[in-house]
Design an enzyme around this catalytic site. Structure first.
Site: not given
Ligand code: 147
Length: 670
Positions: A168, A243
């Site tokens: 990300e 993911e």
């Molecule tokens: C993802 C991460 O890649 C994971 O490690 C884990 O933290 C997961 C939890 O839901 O989320 O990261 C994101 C965190 C926030 C957003 C999207 C992905 N968001 O707010 O859109």
């Protein structure tokens, strides 16, 4: 009622199947990491641990996952904690850290065909040569990732199938091409790169840069809301939800996962969906509790919970294998006329057929993100016409899950029904709202069941760990690093230099050491190492540990703490009660927060480096006592109102730099 039943007809055939890379099924996966999501699993009693691993990985048994995606530990916070790097420093290399190697081997033991996918969330600081990007010195980054896949092969006999770039965060065209070249040169041509574990943005570069396109095997997007972009589709690359899910594992979380498992293909052409996360082996009071296929966060009791999302996985995973093909929209996959969706899958010989239906209603299948536009689903009769290679099928196995929201009626998951007879290539199926149905020629599915796990129990007190019963390099059980990397070492770094260590507080020689020396290339930046342990509901407890600050590569301060109110990416703003010793300035302090903005007490305390001393905090009835060695520095003083009423116990240091701990001990207040 009858009036609500809509009749519709769908046609399932192999006639329009295109057997290419973009329609190949790459399997259902789940993520361990991003980060520390499997932390508490290793500590389970062997019996229950094997049962949990069977539910996740054994074919024809439970989730029966096709793919395991793991974090390549980067010594930095990546959601539930930090995962240890195989190279803390440029001169360091150790393939025995953490639990991902172990987990991958346990998965392979159960399913030798499971594919492995590694992805960094963060990198040790040296990889960025002191900068906050891994792309300023791309050859360092490529070498670092290569070392990880080489260690997998040489030390653990694990073949890595897929690698991602940086979770990300930005991808970099030059770096992706370099990584490809470095892997090829080192004999890892078989490893496929998935780019970029963010949005569909990399599709643009794939369309415009032939070398980048050649280096990229698949495009992987996170939480795509079942949609892919037009550019992504035009690349012809496999498209993955690399993911997805991340929703609490109750009935609605199950609905979410069932819906997106189908619609990621139906709406977005995605041929693999990967759940964050595999198993909730992290404390409930860390971020995103139980957003997992199952829950196993009580190693002390052996209790675990096999939850709905695991069985939703089985509806697909037990009936299709990587290398099969999705039947295209209209020819075997699509939306159902009265709401819901179906996907068809067939093997490469077009001998087997699997069709998965889901009729999840909007309110019972919302995922954590993105928001789900409104839609309606109604009960319906679906007449299925099997054509082409499937016309000769006479019977289909039938498995069903019913998510119930009626009072007194509980949901039923993955229940085998009597097989359905197909007459002249035709059968009719009634689908109520909020059900998942698999119809398949595959006969091998089972709803696996191991003996009932022991009942749930709170974290036991008193608790102590002297850190002596571990292999160097391992992480202590139950203690969860949130910032920094904490691992067992032979001894503090200066022991054996002829200097006499005051060993009164650590007669044994092994200890726990915070090892990170410089700011990592972070996923969520924080700079004050801290590890947490125990029960978030603890209020009146006593926490102590022997601490030692080495005179080389030192941190400037070291602490033990109680009532720590948060971890994860918010760890830096944790409140609690912290007792600090600062050997650099010959001071001690008691603060109400990790950031030391709320100082309660402090003064001079001359102690120095390379010597063990015990820090003790005792909290009881609104008062606290703090001791350094035998000296009481605060005696039954009033806890400030800003102290959290409950929280974890923990320990840590003021900044990156070495800090050693021994004899951690936690008990009810005394
Ligand atoms: C993802 C991460 O890649 C994971 O490690 C884990 O933290 C997961 C939890 O839901 O989320 O990261 C994101 C965190 C926030 C957003 C999207 C992905 N968001 O707010 O859109």
């Amino acid at each position: 009622s009858f009036e609500n039943k809509f009749n519709s007809k769908i046609r399932i055939s192999d006639e329009s199947v295109i057997k290419n890379a973009a329609s190949m099924f790459y399997g259902i996966g789940a993520i361990s990491g991003g980060g520390a999501t499997s932390k508490l699993l290793q500590n389970y009693p062997q019996n229950q641990r094997d049962q949990i691993l069977d539910y996740l990985f054994l074919p024809n048994f439970g989730a029966s996952l096709h793919m395991l995606k793991v974090e390549i530990g980067g010594d930095s916070q990546s959601t539930e904690g930090t995962e240890a790097s195989h190279m803390h420093h440029s001169w360091d290399l150790n393939y025995n850290r953490g639990y991902e190697w172990w987990l991958m081997k346990e998965a392979k033991k159960r399913n030798p065909n499971i594919t492995l996918y590694g992805l960094p969330w963060a990198f040790p600081g040296w990889v960025g040569n002191g900068t906050s990007s891994p792309y300023n010195y791309p050859s360092l980054t490529a070498k670092y990732v290569l070392k990880w896949v080489q260690g997998a092969k040489d030390y653990h006999n694990l073949t890595i199938d897929y690698l991602g770039i940086w979770n990300e965060r930005a991808y970099d065209v030059e770096y992706v091409r370099l990584l490809r070249a470095v892997l090829d040169h080192a004999g890892f041509k078989n490893i496929r790169l998935v780019v970029g574990d963010g949005d569909w943005g990399p599709a643009h570069d794939v369309l415009n840069d032939p070398q980048f396109a050649a280096a990229t095997f698949a495009l992987g997007a996170h939480y795509p809301g079942t949609l892919s972009s037009n550019e992504a589709k035009r690349t012809g690359k496999p498209l993955w939800a690399s993911e997805d899910f991340s929703t609490f594992n109750d009935d609605i979380g199950s609905g979410c996962w069932a819906r997106i498992l189908n619609r990621n293909f139906v709406d977005g052409g995605m041929t693999s969906s990967i759940a964050w996360n595999l198993v909730a082996a992290y404390y409930d009071n860390l971020p995103f509790p139980r957003c997992s296929l199952m829950t196993a966060n009580e190693p002390w009791s052996g209790h675990y919970e096999v939850t709905g999302p695991l069985w939703m996985t089985a509806h697909t995973s037990q009936f299709a294998l990587p290398g099969w093909y999705y039947l295209p929209a209209g020819g075997g996959s699509g939306r159902l006329p009265s709401g819901g969706s179906y996907v068809g899958l067939t093997d490469s010989n077009t001998k087997q057929l699997t069709i998965i239906f889901e009729t999840m209603s909007h309110d019972h299948s919302e995922c954590i993100r993105p928001s789900l536009p409104p839609y309606t689903v109604k009960p319906q009769n679906v007449t299925i016409k099997l054509a082409g290679a499937f016309a000769s099928i006479t019977q289909l196995y039938y498995w069903k899950s019913v998510l119930s929201y009626k009072k007194g009626v509980s949901s039923s998951y993955f229940v085998k029904q009597s097989p359905l007879q197909v007459k002249s290539g035709q059968l009719t199926l009634f689908l109520d709202v909020d059900v998942v149905v698999t119809l398949s020629t595959v006969a091998t599915a089972t709803k696996g069941q191991r003996s009932q796990p022991p009942p749930s129990k709170p974290f036991p007190l008193p608790y102590s760990d002297n850190f002596q019963n571990y292999q160097p390099g391992s992480n202590p059980l139950n203690l969860v690093p949130q910032v920094g990397s904490f691992e067992i070492v032979d001894s503090p770094p200066t022991v054996g230099n002829g200097r006499s260590i005051i060993d009164h507080y650590n007669v044994n020689k092994q200890c726990l050491m915070q090892t990170v020396l410089q700011q990592p290339v972070d996923w969520c930046k924080q700079s004050q190492p801290i590890a947490v342990i125990g029960n978030y509901n603890w209020s009146d407890i006593s926490v102590s540990a022997s601490v030692l600050v080495p005179s080389v590569n030192s941190t400037t301060g070291i602490f033990v703490a109680a009532r720590i109110d948060q971890g994860g990416c918010g760890a830096f703003q944790a409140k609690g009660l912290f007792l600090w010793l600062f050997p650099a300035s010959n001071q001690y302090a008691v603060t109400n927060d990790l950031a030391q903005t709320k100082k309660i007490k402090g003064g001079s305390f001359v102690y120095g480096y390379d010597a063990w001393v015990k820090l003790t905090l005792n909290l009881q009835s609104g008062k606290y006592t703090a001791k350094i060695g035998n000296q009481t520095v605060a005696n039954l003083e009033t806890l400030p109102g800003s102290t959290p009423s409950t929280g974890f116990a923990g320990l840590g240091s003021e900044n990156f730099g070495l800090a050693c701990f021994a004899n951690l001990s936690i008990s009810s207040a005394n």
